[in-house]
Design a protein around this motif. Structure first.
Motif, mmCIF file in Angstrom:
data_model
loop_
_atom_site.group_PDB
_atom_site.id
_atom_site.type_symbol
_atom_site.label_atom_id
_atom_site.label_comp_id
_atom_site.label_asym_id
_atom_site.label_seq_id
_atom_site.Cartn_x
_atom_site.Cartn_y
_atom_site.Cartn_z
ATOM 1 N N ALA A 326 0.759 -1.302 0.012
ATOM 2 C CA ALA A 326 0.059 -0.109 0.088
ATOM 3 C C ALA A 326 0.836 1.399 -0.141
ATOM 4 N N ASP A 327 2.081 1.233 0.748
ATOM 5 C CA ASP A 327 2.745 2.401 0.447
ATOM 6 C C ASP A 327 3.842 2.503 -0.824
ATOM 7 N N GLY A 328 3.434 1.691 -1.683
ATOM 8 C CA GLY A 328 4.345 1.716 -2.865
ATOM 9 C C GLY A 328 5.647 0.944 -2.830
ATOM 10 N N VAL A 329 5.820 0.304 -1.821
ATOM 11 C CA VAL A 329 7.043 -0.564 -1.827
ATOM 12 C C VAL A 329 6.705 -1.903 -2.718
ATOM 13 N N THR A 330 7.726 -2.162 -3.563
ATOM 14 C CA THR A 330 7.489 -3.304 -4.551
ATOM 15 C C THR A 330 8.391 -4.409 -4.022
ATOM 16 N N VAL A 331 7.700 -5.769 -3.871
ATOM 17 C CA VAL A 331 8.598 -6.886 -3.449
ATOM 18 C C VAL A 331 8.511 -7.621 -4.814
ATOM 19 N N VAL A 332 9.776 -8.270 -5.200
ATOM 20 C CA VAL A 332 9.842 -9.183 -6.307
ATOM 21 C C VAL A 332 10.101 -10.432 -5.489
ATOM 22 N N ASN A 333 9.265 -11.344 -5.421
ATOM 23 C CA ASN A 333 9.646 -12.798 -4.719
ATOM 24 C C ASN A 333 9.887 -13.772 -6.076
ATOM 25 N N ASP A 334 11.035 -13.977 -5.869
ATOM 26 C CA ASP A 334 11.659 -14.817 -7.002
ATOM 27 C C ASP A 334 12.489 -16.119 -6.055
ATOM 28 N N ALA A 349 16.214 -8.123 -14.575
ATOM 29 C CA ALA A 349 14.784 -7.624 -14.399
ATOM 30 C C ALA A 349 14.697 -6.580 -13.355
ATOM 31 N N PHE A 350 15.292 -7.045 -12.313
ATOM 32 C CA PHE A 350 14.926 -5.951 -10.955
ATOM 33 C C PHE A 350 15.668 -4.733 -11.355
ATOM 34 N N GLU A 351 16.732 -4.392 -12.179
ATOM 35 C CA GLU A 351 17.170 -3.226 -12.456
ATOM 36 C C GLU A 351 16.295 -2.427 -13.260
ATOM 37 N N THR A 352 15.528 -3.172 -14.212
ATOM 38 C CA THR A 352 14.379 -2.414 -15.000
ATOM 39 C C THR A 352 13.154 -2.179 -14.068
ATOM 40 N N ARG A 358 15.148 3.593 -4.752
ATOM 41 C CA ARG A 358 16.128 2.862 -3.977
ATOM 42 C C ARG A 358 15.653 1.242 -3.887
ATOM 43 N N ARG A 359 16.746 0.669 -4.166
ATOM 44 C CA ARG A 359 16.605 -0.959 -4.303
ATOM 45 C C ARG A 359 17.356 -1.581 -3.606
ATOM 46 N N PHE A 360 16.682 -2.706 -3.023
ATOM 47 C CA PHE A 360 17.566 -3.581 -1.819
ATOM 48 C C PHE A 360 17.352 -5.093 -2.349
ATOM 49 N N ALA A 361 18.274 -5.973 -1.983
ATOM 50 C CA ALA A 361 18.081 -7.357 -2.454
ATOM 51 C C ALA A 361 18.389 -8.110 -1.126
ATOM 52 N N VAL A 362 17.838 -9.325 -1.101
ATOM 53 C CA VAL A 362 18.005 -10.336 -0.164
ATOM 54 C C VAL A 362 18.212 -11.721 -0.816
ATOM 55 N N GLY A 563 7.904 3.631 -1.687
ATOM 56 C CA GLY A 563 8.286 3.803 -2.846
ATOM 57 C C GLY A 563 9.673 2.762 -3.251
ATOM 58 N N ASP A 564 10.212 2.192 -2.204
ATOM 59 C CA ASP A 564 11.483 1.408 -2.586
ATOM 60 C C ASP A 564 10.903 -0.035 -3.190
ATOM 61 N N ALA A 565 12.130 -0.775 -3.622
ATOM 62 C CA ALA A 565 11.741 -2.005 -4.352
ATOM 63 C C ALA A 565 12.759 -2.887 -3.795
ATOM 64 N N VAL A 566 12.337 -4.309 -3.614
ATOM 65 C CA VAL A 566 13.004 -5.462 -3.095
ATOM 66 C C VAL A 566 13.151 -6.490 -3.805
ATOM 67 N N LEU A 567 14.249 -7.286 -4.113
ATOM 68 C CA LEU A 567 14.428 -8.470 -4.779
ATOM 69 C C LEU A 567 14.637 -9.448 -3.671
ATOM 70 N N VAL A 568 13.878 -10.530 -3.755
ATOM 71 C CA VAL A 568 14.184 -11.649 -2.689
ATOM 72 C C VAL A 568 14.421 -12.918 -3.692
ATOM 73 N N LYS A 569 15.756 -13.600 -3.469
ATOM 74 C CA LYS A 569 16.074 -14.698 -4.428
ATOM 75 C C LYS A 569 17.154 -15.380 -3.752
ATOM 76 N N GLY A 570 17.042 -16.971 -3.570
ATOM 77 C CA GLY A 570 17.946 -17.692 -3.045
ATOM 78 C C GLY A 570 17.586 -19.134 -3.440
ATOM 79 N N PRO A 571 18.701 -19.785 -2.963
ATOM 80 C CA PRO A 571 18.528 -21.327 -3.141
ATOM 81 C C PRO A 571 17.350 -22.008 -2.247
ATOM 82 N N ARG A 572 16.497 -22.905 -3.014
ATOM 83 C CA ARG A 572 15.160 -23.439 -2.163
ATOM 84 C C ARG A 572 15.505 -23.896 -0.967
ATOM 85 N N ALA A 573 16.508 -24.297 -0.315
ATOM 86 C CA ALA A 573 16.669 -24.790 0.983
ATOM 87 C C ALA A 573 16.577 -23.512 1.848
ATOM 88 N N MET A 574 16.810 -22.386 1.379
ATOM 89 C CA MET A 574 17.019 -21.038 2.431
ATOM 90 C C MET A 574 15.528 -20.764 2.568
#
Length: 589
Positions: A326-334, A349-352, A358-362, A563-574
């Motif tokens: 609702a606050d404009g933060v975009t979460v990319v769950n990959d 894809a996240f760069e685009t 402001r972009r963050f990644a996990v 307004g920030d954006a977050v990418l979350v991506k890692g191996p399945r076991a995590m």
């Protein structure tokens, strides 16, 4: 499944009926390995795993309505006892597939993109007739036969995903349900440590085309040399997909919108049609082309293929799921899984998608990479550290190479950004541009300018008034005069108008981290103050290590701003989908 009496199931699996099992009792499906999925008429297969033994849940399955249990030892209730439950499951699926003579089986394999391609292709075949496809990534020695056993006499198509953990695995899966069409997407670095090299991976993936009959079709990626070379390993007819002229099914004029969704012209031997994908990331084009090529071989019109591809939305979870808070933060769950190739695709894809924010990644260290693991994880760190993020969180064990690579790349990017700032300041000074008057206070660390209005401005929407007054200082315009040219008003409840905020901008704002998330979002970011003053320091990326997915979500909670954006991506076991779910305000599913 095709209904079968227990006597016939015992015959197919070479099993023995125990527990007062009625040979005439009919199993109508589904066949399941999870007691929670049992329905009246089910067959429950008791698999003994590393942590859970299905035999312990046999009585629960019978109470839930299972007709019997396929087991390796006697249990409480009717059972078919076999030496190996997994092998018996495969035998049962093989017999069922053989009884479905009117079904076209399509197999999909590759190092990346199998599930998304399978979902697209199942959508296309559903236009022709009833289709069975795996739920999620049911693609191994258990998931594959369970999917086959969902088919019945009405089924026209089975779109099956085939995974390999070693040489011979795909060959075994093709014996269960022999394919008429085989789609090979790519040969990458997933499970590199298990196979020992990409050539061995290609050998394993090519088992799919070797299983095709002379009357079948091999659908191969023309852009991947190792896949293209599989044409010599099959007696089936070969059709190529890709982006080059040599591909009979190809994409032309690929463009990507601000949300990272690709559009292109689908070109085939019988015509072309426009496609606008709703899937995220340019890499989705390759998956769409593979599905289109198989659909074309089935006789679907080009216009129908293009329309279905354009309407398709993600089906399987945690694969480039994009959600806006609702606050404009975009979460990319990959977060379903990761390997070096899919990591590169996700960051591209996240760069685009995150441009101008402001972009963050996990992320987490990749696994099953063998001796090359440390080097490939250091490369992953360099990819993340040099991607212009405001902050990076590395979760879980074995994070050393990732952190080392990320810190080195971030330091290099910061140095390059600072050099650019200093060079522009020096150019202003050499040109004799007058020194700007000192503002009421120096812009705090992370502020940068000039903006399109030639004034300093902060990196977040809530940072207050900004822009030059007539004397180039920070001032609040008088109500009578109104705001001079270039001034921007703060939102209600913002900080004191007319002055940069005390304490600096939100953590992580940096000239090389994307345009500021404010009124000048997407505008140019220069390094020198108006009038040729000295450049302020470029802000460094923040990089931290946390133990698990929950800790990553807690860390992000203190970083994120509207307004920030977050990418979350890692191996399945995590299990990093947990991080994404928590950031979105819910619990992991």
């Amino acid at each position: 499944m095709i209904p079968l009496p227990l006597a016939r199931i015992a015959e197919i699996t070479s099993g023995a009926l125990t527990g007062m099992a009625d040979p005439r009792a009919v199993v109508r499906g589904p066949v399941v390995i999870d007691s929670r999925a049992v329905e009246p008429g089910s067959l429950f297969v008791a698999i003994k795993g590393a942590r859970v033994d299905g035999h312990d849940y046999a009585a629960q399955a019978i109470r839930a309505g299972a007709v019997a249990v396929l087991a390796t030892r006697p249990v409480e209730g009717p059972a078919v006892i076999v030496p190996d439950a997994a092998a018996a499951l495969a035998e049962l699926a093989t017999a069922q597939a053989a009884a479905l003579s009117g079904v076209t089986v399509i197999g999909v394999t590759g190092s990346a993109g199998k599930t998304s391609t399978k979902d697209l292709l199942a959508r296309l075949t559903a236009r022709v007739g009833p289709t069975i496809a795996p739920v999620g990534s049911f693609n191994n020695e258990l998931g594959h036969p369970l999917t086959v056993l969902r088919a019945d006499l009405d089924t026209r198509f089975m779109v099956l995903e085939l995974a390999a953990r070693n040489i011979g695995h795909i060959k075994d899966l093709t014996r269960i349900a022999p394919p008429q069409i085989g789609v090979v997407l790519n040969v990458g670095t997933a499970h590199l440590g298990v196979f020992g090299g990409k050539e061995a991976i290609a050998k394993a993936k090519g088992e799919l085309v070797e299983a095709l009959p002379r009357t079948g079709v091999a659908v191969l990626n023309a852009d991947d040399p190792l896949v293209r070379g599989m044409a010599s390993r099959t007696d089936a007819r070969v059709t190529f997909f890709g982006r080059g002229e040599s591909a009979s099914i190809r994409a032309e004029g690929v463009t990507v919108d601000a949300r990272g969704r690709a559009s292109f012209t689908l070109r085939t031997p019988s015509g072309s049609a426009p496609v606008s994908l709703q899937l995220y990331g340019e890499h989705a084009v390759d998956n769409a082309l593979a599905a289109a090529a198989a659909g074309y071989e089935l006789g679907l019109p080009v216009a129908t293929i293009a329309a279905e591809l354009s309407q398709a939305t993600p089906v399987s979870r945690w694969r480039m799921e994009v959600t806006d808070r609702a606050d404009g933060v975009t979460v990319v769950n990959d977060a379903y899984n990761a390997n070096p190739d899919s990591m590169r695709a996700a960051f591209a894809a996240f760069e685009t998608l995150g441009r101008g924010r402001r972009r963050f990644a996990v992320i987490a260290a990749l696994r099953e990479l063998g001796e090359e693991g440390p080097a490939l994880n250091a490369e992953l760190g360099r990819l993340a550290g040099g991607s212009g993020l405001a902050g990076l969180i590395v979760a879980g064990p074995d994070a050393g190479p990732v952190l080392e690579g990320a810190r080195a790349a971030a330091a290099q990017a910061q140095a390059a950004a600072q050099a650019a700032l200093d060079a522009q300041a020096a150019a202003h000074a050499a040109a004799g541009v007058p020194q700007a008057p000192v503002p009421h206070q120096d812009p705090p660390q992370g502020w940068h300018g000039p903006s399109p209005d030639q004034g300093w401005h902060g990196p977040a929407q809530d940072q207050g008034w900004h822009g030059p007054s007539q004397d180039q200082g920070w001032h609040e315009p008088s109500p009578e005069q109104g705001a001079p040219q270039g001034w921007q008003a703060p939102p209600a409840g913002g900080p004191v108008p007319g002055h940069p905020p005390v304490g600096g901008p939100p953590m992580g704002a940096a000239p090389f981290g994307g345009a500021p998330a404010g009124p000048h979002r997407g505008g140019p970011v220069a390094g020198a103050p108006p009038g040729g003053g000295a450049a302020y320091p470029a802000q460094a990326m923040r990089i931290v290590h946390v133990p698990d997915a929950e800790a990553a979500a807690a860390e992000l909670a203190g970083w994120l701003r509207p307004g920030d954006a977050v990418l979350v991506k890692g191996p399945r076991a995590m299990g990093l989908e947990r991080t994404a779910e928590l950031v979105l305000g819910g619990a992991a599913q």
